[in-house]
Write a protein that holds these residues in place. Structure first.
Motif, PDB file in Angstrom:
ATOM      1  N   ASN A 388      57.763  -7.502  -3.074  1.00  0.00           N
ATOM      2  CA  ASN A 388      56.445  -7.788  -2.801  1.00  0.00           C
ATOM      3  C   ASN A 388      56.423  -9.202  -2.014  1.00  0.00           C
ATOM      4  OD1 ASN A 388      57.003  -9.340  -5.105  1.00  0.00           O
ATOM      5  ND2 ASN A 388      55.013  -9.194  -5.797  1.00  0.00           N
ATOM      6  N   GLN A 389      57.900  -9.676  -1.631  1.00  0.00           N
ATOM      7  CA  GLN A 389      58.186 -10.891  -1.060  1.00  0.00           C
ATOM      8  C   GLN A 389      57.444 -11.015   0.297  1.00  0.00           C
ATOM      9  OE1 GLN A 389      60.020 -12.242   1.846  1.00  0.00           O
ATOM     10  NE2 GLN A 389      60.106 -14.102   1.256  1.00  0.00           N
ATOM     11  N   PRO A 390      56.409 -11.943   0.794  1.00  0.00           N
ATOM     12  CA  PRO A 390      55.789 -11.645   1.853  1.00  0.00           C
ATOM     13  C   PRO A 390      56.441 -11.332   3.023  1.00  0.00           C
ATOM     14  CG  PRO A 390      55.149 -13.925   0.656  1.00  0.00           C
ATOM     15  CD  PRO A 390      56.337 -13.260   0.119  1.00  0.00           C
ATOM     16  N   PHE A 391      57.825 -11.692   3.356  1.00  0.00           N
ATOM     17  CA  PHE A 391      58.397 -11.328   4.684  1.00  0.00           C
ATOM     18  C   PHE A 391      59.501 -10.209   4.566  1.00  0.00           C
ATOM     19  CE2 PHE A 391      56.815 -15.764   5.194  1.00  0.00           C
ATOM     20  CZ  PHE A 391      56.069 -15.521   6.173  1.00  0.00           C
ATOM     21  N   ASN A 392      59.315  -9.406   3.447  1.00  0.00           N
ATOM     22  CA  ASN A 392      60.419  -8.395   3.276  1.00  0.00           C
ATOM     23  C   ASN A 392      59.655  -7.227   3.827  1.00  0.00           C
ATOM     24  OD1 ASN A 392      61.888  -6.210   2.367  1.00  0.00           O
ATOM     25  ND2 ASN A 392      61.501  -6.451   0.145  1.00  0.00           N
ATOM     26  N   PRO A 393      60.326  -6.696   5.109  1.00  0.00           N
ATOM     27  CA  PRO A 393      59.954  -5.955   5.774  1.00  0.00           C
ATOM     28  C   PRO A 393      59.770  -4.520   5.370  1.00  0.00           C
ATOM     29  CG  PRO A 393      61.853  -6.330   6.744  1.00  0.00           C
ATOM     30  CD  PRO A 393      61.652  -7.398   5.629  1.00  0.00           C
ATOM     31  N   PHE A 394      60.595  -4.344   4.127  1.00  0.00           N
ATOM     32  CA  PHE A 394      60.690  -2.903   3.568  1.00  0.00           C
ATOM     33  C   PHE A 394      60.058  -2.962   2.078  1.00  0.00           C
ATOM     34  CE2 PHE A 394      64.565  -3.975   6.198  1.00  0.00           C
ATOM     35  CZ  PHE A 394      64.092  -3.095   7.038  1.00  0.00           C
ATOM     36  N   GLY A 395      59.052  -3.979   1.994  1.00  0.00           N
ATOM     37  CA  GLY A 395      58.546  -4.405   0.718  1.00  0.00           C
ATOM     38  C   GLY A 395      56.747  -3.891   1.175  1.00  0.00           C
ATOM     39  N   ILE A 495      59.804 -17.862   2.602  1.00  0.00           N
ATOM     40  CA  ILE A 495      61.003 -17.811   3.904  1.00  0.00           C
ATOM     41  C   ILE A 495      61.141 -16.390   4.330  1.00  0.00           C
ATOM     42  CG2 ILE A 495      63.240 -18.249   4.577  1.00  0.00           C
ATOM     43  CD1 ILE A 495      61.526 -20.817   3.913  1.00  0.00           C
ATOM     44  N   ASN A 496      61.150 -16.344   5.821  1.00  0.00           N
ATOM     45  CA  ASN A 496      61.323 -15.130   6.522  1.00  0.00           C
ATOM     46  C   ASN A 496      62.849 -15.223   7.107  1.00  0.00           C
ATOM     47  OD1 ASN A 496      61.374 -12.709   7.982  1.00  0.00           O
ATOM     48  ND2 ASN A 496      59.984 -13.499   9.276  1.00  0.00           N
ATOM     49  N   LEU A 497      63.754 -14.359   6.393  1.00  0.00           N
ATOM     50  CA  LEU A 497      65.051 -14.097   7.225  1.00  0.00           C
ATOM     51  C   LEU A 497      65.222 -12.787   7.809  1.00  0.00           C
ATOM     52  CD1 LEU A 497      67.585 -15.357   4.083  1.00  0.00           C
ATOM     53  CD2 LEU A 497      67.047 -16.661   6.217  1.00  0.00           C
TER      54      LEU A 497
END
Length: 970
Positions: A388-395, A495-497
């Motif tokens: 559920n990380q805000p910038f996990n595109p697969f979440g 953070i968005n990686l």
């Protein structure tokens, strides 16, 4: 006297392990050291006979300066005509100079410092720690650096205006001057007293439109009835040259065979391969087929998230880190003031007081951080990204159902590699300040019915550096911003990686390391010289003296860099996938050390024969010194020289000198510190491609060093060793100096030398350590740690030991001819050095014959070019008010690493310089215009020195350089 070691609390466990593990390894597990490097200079000249003088290499005042030692003198005019902007640049052009710190580029470890390394005998990276640098016969403080203090003199701590001449003694002089004089002595001579004002200004730039250099010097002198004052102020500013500005340095010579790290990232994400929800194929985002973000794409929500990513490939994902603002030659700004006051206290006693302040600001620009993090993979491990990380595109935050959402745990082999362009280019910045105060008395007295000269002198000097390493990454904040606790932590920025970061995200993880270190010297000397009695062939002259010296150094790394992270699992927490590293800055154990010594010496010049058949003169010089260190105890050295003139025109000379060098504070006490080595991994291609190398067993097929870290730089640890003992040396030299009376102005000198250093304090290069591990495995691989899954080197341990023996030999020759005719005055000089051998012999840890490494003629290691031949020549003309000068400089060919890109040879190169000038009568105004490297020759390409592709300590990439110099006297 206090024995010198105090270490501050150790916070970084990995650095501590690396620093202490070295002492536990077998001493013989290290073989041949990587030593030395090169440089270049103007036409220098052999010392001619002068009235009552002390020439470097002797403390005895005498009227004949044609001594038995091999001395090169660089005059004030040579300094002006050299076109050089610093003392180091001038000295490094001498054919007898080896690889020396210079250029202040991103590659290498100069960090704005400049050194002189005679005979290639300095320590690794051209440190010059076996050359003794003096100023008016007295010691100078050691240098400081970006990653800890140094153990050699930084020539950029000397304001250029204070220097009037330089003497270089190219044989051992430990018996006369003490430790560090194994390879020779450089004596910087300060400006003499005068009345008036001298001004000099110079501007230069390359024809490529970069590398601008500005310098000004102003000297004020005033003589009074019984005293004199001299004040010298200097300012130098050098602008950078980028690697992208020259064809040679724009792209690494090493072929890129697989997608490397880029701003688009390389993602290894378990769970994406053959994922039915996202519709990804088998192998998608695996270690064999990492994926990259498609630049400019928008990440789709839910099942469309993977559409913004594609399997990384060449050339689409090629990224040239050399093009990211990297310096081939970095900027530097220096200003300094030197002042001296002398006064006659009586007819036979004088007093002198000196003061100096010098400041240097310099920096080196690097590409942005090449991030490599993961769970149980990557260089820095223990990170996790929740589903559920805000910038996990697969979440779930991207609309993926909980049942299909992917999390990347600390015990999962996920990995993200990415160039952090949003954080900005890394920049190492140095601010170095040097203080020196000194004073003493000198005079004459009558002893035994003869006049004697005496002096006492004391000095204190301090070098201090404050450094910043800008635009690093705070791993601890990065872990927090990726992890589940960010939402509940005040001030945390998620953070968005997975796609470009925002400015706020980059600012949150951006880190600047701030550190300092310093060196100090306290020195007291007393000397006396005179004629003891008369012999049939002349007076027996002697000199004697005592010295007490204390050297101190301290290093204060950034405490946060050395602290253990709080948001990443650490070994202390018992995690199998842990990190000791809090930031991208390299850790280092804080260290304080010192040593003290007392010395006594005596020297004698004995004339044996004069004006007899086959002996116009026959002289012997003798010297002995005893040194007592509180770290390694006492030792004595002797020196014997013979000078024989069968006829007036010919001097046959020879010397034998014992050398002694006590280990420096750096070599003894340096705490383990992280660094990056340049070197070539022989296991490239993996075990299957190297079946004959047992140390490559287990390295995966297709492994390529260049795909890891920054352009394949090797992460490692350097450590000192408190068990070191002093190294000793034997120097032999023999030569002839010819000045034929039938050809006034003509002289020829030819001198052979052989220097053997025993118990040499040194370390292996990264390439040597890797080669021994690959070829012999076993104990040789204890210094090399690899990632079992990728083959990447995670740490290479390099330390200092008394590594057996270094032996070098060669020949120096100088031909000079000065003459005049109706067209004016002419002077021609040819100066050449032949390096016959540079051989290191080390014990074989596996038993059997010692390991021998012959370096002469080779250039197959980074920043380690040892050509057999080096030379320089000049031809000058002065006619009335006009003058002109041509200079030529030659660096011979060497071997290169065997490779598929170019031949295994680094070509020879010949540089040409021209200068012309006019002298006006009014105010002695002189204007000169010069061009260095008039044919714009680039350094010869070297595969061993990729990614910058040339040895920065032997050549420069500046190219054609023009300058204008104006000087005046009032």
């Amino acid at each position: 006297m206090t024995r010198g070691l105090h270490r501050m609390p150790v916070l970084n466990l990995r650095a501590l392990r690396a620093g202490t593990a070295y002492a536990a390894l077998l001493a013989g597990a290290l073989a041949t050291p990587a030593l030395a490097q090169t440089a270049t200079a103007p036409a220098a000249q052999a010392a001619d006979a002068v009235e009552e003088i002390i020439v470097v290499g002797s403390r005895i005042q005498r009227r004949d300066a044609d001594g038995v030692g091999v001395v090169t003198t660089i005059t004030e005019q040579d300094l002006k005509n050299s076109g050089a902007g610093s003392v180091g640049e001038l000295l490094q052009k001498l054919p007898s100079a080896g690889v020396s710190l210079s250029t202040n580029g991103t590659q290498g470890t100069s960090y704005g410092a400049s050194s002189i390394n005679l005979r290639y005998l300095g320590g690794a990276e051209g440190s010059g720690n076996r050359v003794l640098v003096l100023v008016d016969g007295h010691r100078w403080v050691d240098g400081v650096g970006q990653r800890g203090f140094r153990d050699f003199v930084d020539l950029n701590t000397m304001p250029l205006g204070m220097i009037e001449g330089i003497e270089v003694l190219k044989d051992g002089a430990s018996a006369i001057y003490g430790s560090d004089a194994i390879a020779g002595v450089v004596n910087i001579k300060t400006a003499r007293d005068f009345d008036g004002v001298k001004l000099t200004a110079k501007y230069g730039a390359t024809t490529h439109g970069d590398g601008q250099s500005y310098s000004t010097m102003a000297n004020f002198g005033k003589r009074f009835d019984k005293s004199a004052i001299l004040v010298s102020a200097s300012y130098v500013k050098d602008k950078p040259i980028l690697t992208t500005s020259r064809d040679l340095t724009r792209v690494t010579l090493v072929p890129v065979t697989a997608p490397g790290t880029s701003p688009n990232g390389l993602y290894i994400l378990p769970g994406l391969s053959n994922n039915a929800y996202f519709g990804t194929p088998t192998g998608f985002a695996t270690s064999a087929s990492p994926v990259a973000f498609t630049a400019g794409a928008t990440i789709g929500s839910g099942a469309l998230a993977d559409n913004a990513y594609r399997t990384a490939s060449l050339p689409a994902d090629y990224y040239n880190t050399q093009a990211q603002g990297i310096y081939s030659t970095g900027p530097s700004e220096r200003w300094g003031v030197y002042a001296r006051w002398t006064t006659d206290l009586s007819d036979s006693v004088r007093f002198k007081a000196e003061g100096l302040f010098n400041q240097r600001k310099s920096d080196q620009l690097f590409s942005p951080v090449l991030l490599d993090i993961g769970g149980s993979a990557g260089t820095i491990r223990g990170f996790s990204i929740a589903n559920n990380q805000p910038f996990n595109p697969f979440g779930t935050a991207n609309g993926v159902p909980t049942a299909n959402a992917l999390a990347f745990a600390a015990n999962s082999a996920w990995r993200i590699r990415k160039v952090m362009t949003e954080v900005g280019n890394r920049d190492n910045v140095q601010d170095v300040k040097t203080w020196r105060i000194a004073g003493g008395f000198d005079g004459e007295l009558n002893l035994f019915g003869r006049e004697w000269s005496w002096d006492v002198y004391g000095l204190y000097s301090k070098n201090k550096i404050d450094t910043q390493a800008l635009n690093g990454v705070n791993y601890d904040r990065l872990a927090l911003g990726l992890g589940p606790n960010c939402a509940t932590t005040a001030g945390c920025v998620p953070i968005n990686l997975f796609s470009p970061m925002t400015a706020a995200q980059a600012e949150y993880i951006r880190f600047t390391a701030r550190e300092s270190n310093q060196t100090e010297i306290y020195d007291f000397t007393a000397n006396i010289t005179g004629e003891l009695f008369q012999l049939p062939a002349g007076p027996l002259a002697i000199a004697a003296g005592v010295e007490h010296r204390k050297n101190k150094a301290s290093d204060s790394p950034d405490p946060f860099v050395n602290a253990l992270p709080t948001n990443i699992p650490t070994p202390a927490s018992g995690s199998a996938f842990a990190s000791n590293t809090t930031t991208t800055a390299q850790t280092r154990i804080a260290t304080v050390g010192q040593y003290s010594l007392n010395e006594i010496y005596a020297e004698a010049a004995i004339p044996l024969l004069k004006d007899v058949p086959l002996a116009k003169t026959l002289d012997i010089s003798l010297a002995a010194r005893y040194s007592d260190y509180d770290t390694v105890g006492g030792d004595s050295t002797v020196k014997v020289g013979v000078g024989w003139r069968p006829i007036e025109d010919i001097l046959v000379r020879g010397t034998y000198a014992q050398g002694f060098r006590a280990p420096s504070i750096l070599e003894l006490f340096q705490g383990g510190r992280q660094t990056s080595f340049q070197g070539t991994d022989p296991c490239n291609g993996g075990a299957s491609a190297n079946p004959s190398l047992p140390g490559c067993t287990g390295v995966p097929t297709g492994y390529n060093q260049v795909n890891f870290n920054l352009n394949g730089l090797i992460p490692g640890t350097i450590s000192g060793n408190t068990k070191l003992k002093a190294e000793t040396a034997d120097t032999y030299s023999a030569g002839v100096a010819i000045k034929p009376r039938f050809a006034p102005g003509l002289s020829l000198t030819v001198d052979w030398y052989e220097i053997t250093v025993r118990d040499a304090i040194s370390s292996q290069s990264a390439t040597q350590i890797l080669n021994l591990c690959a070829q012999r495995a076993g104990v040789f691989c204890d210094l090399v740690s690899r990632d079992a899954s990728t083959g990447a080197i995670t740490n290479l341990l390099q330390g200092v030991l008394n590594l057996a023996e270094i032996k070098t030999s060669g020949v120096d020759t100088t031909l000079r001819y000065d003459f005049s005719n109706d067209l004016g005055k002419f002077a021609a000089v040819v100066d050449a050095s032949y390096l016959e051998s540079f051989k290191t012999t080390s014990p074989n840890p596996a038993g059997g014959a010692p390991i021998v490494d012959e370096r002469a003629g080779k250039g197959d290691q980074p920043r380690s070019t040892y050509p057999h031949w080096k030379g320089q020549a000049s031809f000058s003309w002065t006619g009335g008010s006009w003058n002109a000068l041509w200079r030529g400089r030659y660096i011979g060919s060497t071997t290169d690493v065997v490779n598929a890109v170019k031949d295994a040879k680094t070509k020879a190169i010949f540089y040409n310089d021209l200068e012309g000038g006019y002298q006006f009568e009014r105010y002695d105004t002189a204007i000169s215009v010069g061009i260095s490297n008039i044919f714009d020759k680039a350094p010869p390409a070297s595969y061993a020195n990729a990614p910058i592709n040339y040895d920065i300590y032997t050549y420069d990439a500046r190219g054609r350089y023009g300058y204008v110099r104006v000087s005046a006297k009032f």
